[in-house]
Design a protein around this motif. Structure first.
Motif, PDB file in Angstrom:
ATOM      1  N   ASN A  13       0.823  -1.201   0.000  1.00 28.65           N
ATOM      2  CA  ASN A  13       0.000   0.000   0.000  1.00 28.65           C
ATOM      3  C   ASN A  13       0.866   1.264   0.000  1.00 28.65           C
ATOM      4  OD1 ASN A  13      -2.793   1.024   0.154  1.00 28.65           O
ATOM      5  ND2 ASN A  13      -2.039   1.943   2.043  1.00 28.65           N
ATOM      6  N   ASP A  14       1.897   1.288   0.834  1.00 34.59           N
ATOM      7  CA  ASP A  14       2.801   2.440   0.888  1.00 34.59           C
ATOM      8  C   ASP A  14       3.546   2.622  -0.435  1.00 34.59           C
ATOM      9  OD1 ASP A  14       1.986   2.888   3.476  1.00 34.59           O
ATOM     10  OD2 ASP A  14       3.761   1.957   4.383  1.00 34.59           O
ATOM     11  N   ALA A  15       3.968   1.508  -1.053  1.00 34.70           N
ATOM     12  CA  ALA A  15       4.666   1.595  -2.337  1.00 34.70           C
ATOM     13  C   ALA A  15       3.734   2.138  -3.419  1.00 34.70           C
ATOM     14  CB  ALA A  15       5.203   0.216  -2.735  1.00 34.70           C
ATOM     15  N   TYR A  16       2.471   1.726  -3.385  1.00 31.41           N
ATOM     16  CA  TYR A  16       1.494   2.226  -4.357  1.00 31.41           C
ATOM     17  C   TYR A  16       1.355   3.740  -4.254  1.00 31.41           C
ATOM     18  CZ  TYR A  16      -3.018   3.321  -6.422  1.00 31.41           C
ATOM     19  OH  TYR A  16      -4.020   3.899  -7.157  1.00 31.41           O
ATOM     20  N   TRP A  17       1.139   4.229  -3.023  1.00 28.02           N
ATOM     21  CA  TRP A  17       0.944   5.670  -2.850  1.00 28.02           C
ATOM     22  C   TRP A  17       2.221   6.450  -3.134  1.00 28.02           C
ATOM     23  CZ3 TRP A  17      -3.434   7.669  -3.535  1.00 28.02           C
ATOM     24  CH2 TRP A  17      -4.586   6.978  -3.208  1.00 28.02           C
ATOM     25  N   ALA A  18       3.380   5.848  -2.897  1.00 28.46           N
ATOM     26  CA  ALA A  18       4.644   6.513  -3.246  1.00 28.46           C
ATOM     27  C   ALA A  18       4.742   6.697  -4.760  1.00 28.46           C
ATOM     28  CB  ALA A  18       5.830   5.709  -2.723  1.00 28.46           C
ATOM     29  N   ARG A  19       4.297   5.681  -5.525  1.00 31.91           N
ATOM     30  CA  ARG A  19       4.295   5.803  -6.993  1.00 31.91           C
ATOM     31  C   ARG A  19       3.307   6.873  -7.449  1.00 31.91           C
ATOM     32  NH1 ARG A  19       4.206   0.298  -6.483  1.00 31.91           N
ATOM     33  NH2 ARG A  19       2.052   0.156  -7.190  1.00 31.91           N
ATOM     34  N   VAL A  20       2.136   6.911  -6.844  1.00 28.30           N
ATOM     35  CA  VAL A  20       1.128   7.916  -7.204  1.00 28.30           C
ATOM     36  C   VAL A  20       1.672   9.321  -6.950  1.00 28.30           C
ATOM     37  CG1 VAL A  20      -1.135   8.864  -6.591  1.00 28.30           C
ATOM     38  CG2 VAL A  20      -0.850   6.393  -6.871  1.00 28.30           C
ATOM     39  N   ILE A  21       2.280   9.528  -5.794  1.00 26.10           N
ATOM     40  CA  ILE A  21       2.829  10.843  -5.438  1.00 26.10           C
ATOM     41  C   ILE A  21       3.967  11.215  -6.380  1.00 26.10           C
ATOM     42  CG2 ILE A  21       4.109  12.081  -3.645  1.00 26.10           C
ATOM     43  CD1 ILE A  21       2.392  10.405  -1.632  1.00 26.10           C
ATOM     44  N   ALA A  22       4.845  10.256  -6.687  1.00 26.56           N
ATOM     45  CA  ALA A  22       5.969  10.538  -7.596  1.00 26.56           C
ATOM     46  C   ALA A  22       5.465  10.924  -8.983  1.00 26.56           C
ATOM     47  CB  ALA A  22       6.890   9.324  -7.683  1.00 26.56           C
ATOM     48  N   ASN A  23       4.432  10.232  -9.468  1.00 23.23           N
ATOM     49  CA  ASN A  23       3.869  10.565 -10.779  1.00 23.23           C
ATOM     50  C   ASN A  23       3.240  11.944 -10.769  1.00 23.23           C
ATOM     51  OD1 ASN A  23       4.619   8.160 -11.981  1.00 23.23           O
ATOM     52  ND2 ASN A  23       2.693   7.145 -11.521  1.00 23.23           N
ATOM     53  N   ALA A  24       2.514  12.274  -9.724  1.00 28.68           N
ATOM     54  CA  ALA A  24       1.876  13.587  -9.637  1.00 28.68           C
ATOM     55  C   ALA A  24       2.922  14.692  -9.525  1.00 28.68           C
ATOM     56  CB  ALA A  24       0.927  13.629  -8.444  1.00 28.68           C
ATOM     57  N   ASP A  25       3.981  14.455  -8.767  1.00 21.95           N
ATOM     58  CA  ASP A  25       5.031  15.464  -8.614  1.00 21.95           C
ATOM     59  C   ASP A  25       5.829  15.666  -9.901  1.00 21.95           C
ATOM     60  OD1 ASP A  25       4.308  15.967  -6.017  1.00 21.95           O
ATOM     61  OD2 ASP A  25       5.864  14.696  -5.135  1.00 21.95           O
ATOM     62  N   ALA A  26       5.908  14.629 -10.742  1.00 27.16           N
ATOM     63  CA  ALA A  26       6.667  14.718 -11.986  1.00 27.16           C
ATOM     64  C   ALA A  26       5.881  15.413 -13.099  1.00 27.16           C
ATOM     65  CB  ALA A  26       7.076  13.320 -12.450  1.00 27.16           C
ATOM     66  N   ALA A  27       4.573  15.518 -12.927  1.00 27.63           N
ATOM     67  CA  ALA A  27       3.738  16.130 -13.967  1.00 27.63           C
ATOM     68  C   ALA A  27       3.973  17.635 -14.011  1.00 27.63           C
ATOM     69  CB  ALA A  27       2.269  15.843 -13.681  1.00 27.63           C
ATOM     70  N   PRO A  28       3.914  18.214 -15.216  1.00 32.09           N
ATOM     71  CA  PRO A  28       4.073  19.672 -15.309  1.00 32.09           C
ATOM     72  C   PRO A  28       2.852  20.374 -14.717  1.00 32.09           C
ATOM     73  CG  PRO A  28       3.517  18.749 -17.445  1.00 32.09           C
ATOM     74  CD  PRO A  28       3.729  17.593 -16.519  1.00 32.09           C
ATOM     75  N   PRO A  29       3.013  21.599 -14.260  1.00 32.16           N
ATOM     76  CA  PRO A  29       1.868  22.313 -13.706  1.00 32.16           C
ATOM     77  C   PRO A  29       0.819  22.598 -14.781  1.00 32.16           C
ATOM     78  CG  PRO A  29       3.785  23.750 -13.833  1.00 32.16           C
ATOM     79  CD  PRO A  29       4.238  22.377 -14.221  1.00 32.16           C
ATOM     80  N   LEU A  30      -0.433  22.688 -14.365  1.00 27.46           N
ATOM     81  CA  LEU A  30      -1.506  22.985 -15.301  1.00 27.46           C
ATOM     82  C   LEU A  30      -1.441  24.436 -15.748  1.00 27.46           C
ATOM     83  CD1 LEU A  30      -4.483  21.233 -13.485  1.00 27.46           C
ATOM     84  CD2 LEU A  30      -3.230  20.408 -15.465  1.00 27.46           C
ATOM     85  N   THR A  31      -1.811  24.666 -17.007  1.00 30.29           N
ATOM     86  CA  THR A  31      -1.891  26.035 -17.502  1.00 30.29           C
ATOM     87  C   THR A  31      -3.201  26.641 -17.012  1.00 30.29           C
ATOM     88  OG1 THR A  31      -3.052  25.414 -19.528  1.00 30.29           O
ATOM     89  CG2 THR A  31      -0.629  25.393 -19.592  1.00 30.29           C
ATOM     90  N   MET A  32      -3.327  27.950 -17.138  1.00 29.50           N
ATOM     91  CA  MET A  32      -4.563  28.616 -16.726  1.00 29.50           C
ATOM     92  C   MET A  32      -5.740  28.111 -17.563  1.00 29.50           C
ATOM     93  SD  MET A  32      -3.821  30.356 -14.168  1.00 29.50           S
ATOM     94  CE  MET A  32      -5.250  31.379 -13.924  1.00 29.50           C
ATOM     95  N   GLU A  33      -5.502  27.830 -18.837  1.00 29.47           N
ATOM     96  CA  GLU A  33      -6.567  27.314 -19.697  1.00 29.47           C
ATOM     97  C   GLU A  33      -7.031  25.929 -19.233  1.00 29.47           C
ATOM     98  OE1 GLU A  33      -7.446  26.211 -24.373  1.00 29.47           O
ATOM     99  OE2 GLU A  33      -5.511  27.055 -23.811  1.00 29.47           O
ATOM    100  N   GLN A  34      -6.088  25.069 -18.880  1.00 37.83           N
ATOM    101  CA  GLN A  34      -6.441  23.739 -18.387  1.00 37.83           C
ATOM    102  C   GLN A  34      -7.221  23.830 -17.084  1.00 37.83           C
ATOM    103  OE1 GLN A  34      -2.395  22.304 -18.393  1.00 37.83           O
ATOM    104  NE2 GLN A  34      -2.811  20.882 -20.082  1.00 37.83           N
ATOM    105  N   LYS A  35      -6.808  24.715 -16.180  1.00 43.26           N
ATOM    106  CA  LYS A  35      -7.526  24.907 -14.925  1.00 43.26           C
ATOM    107  C   LYS A  35      -8.943  25.390 -15.177  1.00 43.26           C
ATOM    108  CE  LYS A  35      -3.433  25.948 -12.170  1.00 43.26           C
ATOM    109  NZ  LYS A  35      -2.747  26.945 -11.361  1.00 43.26           N
TER     110      LYS A  35
END
Length: 76
Positions: A37-59
């Motif tokens: 479970n901890d490894a799963y959430w670590a992967r989820v967090i790493a993927n989210a942190d690696a994503a570029p920030p959303l543009t104002m249009e995307q938001k």
């Protein structure tokens, strides 16, 4: 000169000058095994942190999707 800010991410890793997500104890359990479970959430967090920030249009598109009036039809 600016002072560096330190935060702790959900994985407990010390971050400096990087916005982290606060630890969430209410996260759903995906697996009964704590390590898995901890490894799963670590992967989820790493993927989210690696994503570029959303543009104002995307938001704006996301906000519109959640705030648009929905057609509520009653089942006949």
């Amino acid at each position: 000169m600016t002072a560096s800010t330190s935060t702790v991410s959900a994985g407990g890793v010390q971050l400096v000058d990087i916005p982290g997500r606060p630890a969430r104890h209410d996260r759903p359990r995906r697996f009964a095994d704590d390590a898995r479970n901890d490894a799963y959430w670590a992967r989820v967090i790493a993927n989210a942190d690696a994503a570029p920030p959303l543009t104002m249009e995307q938001k704006a598109i996301i906000r519109t999707a959640f705030h648009a009036p929905q057609d509520r039809r009653v089942a006949a």
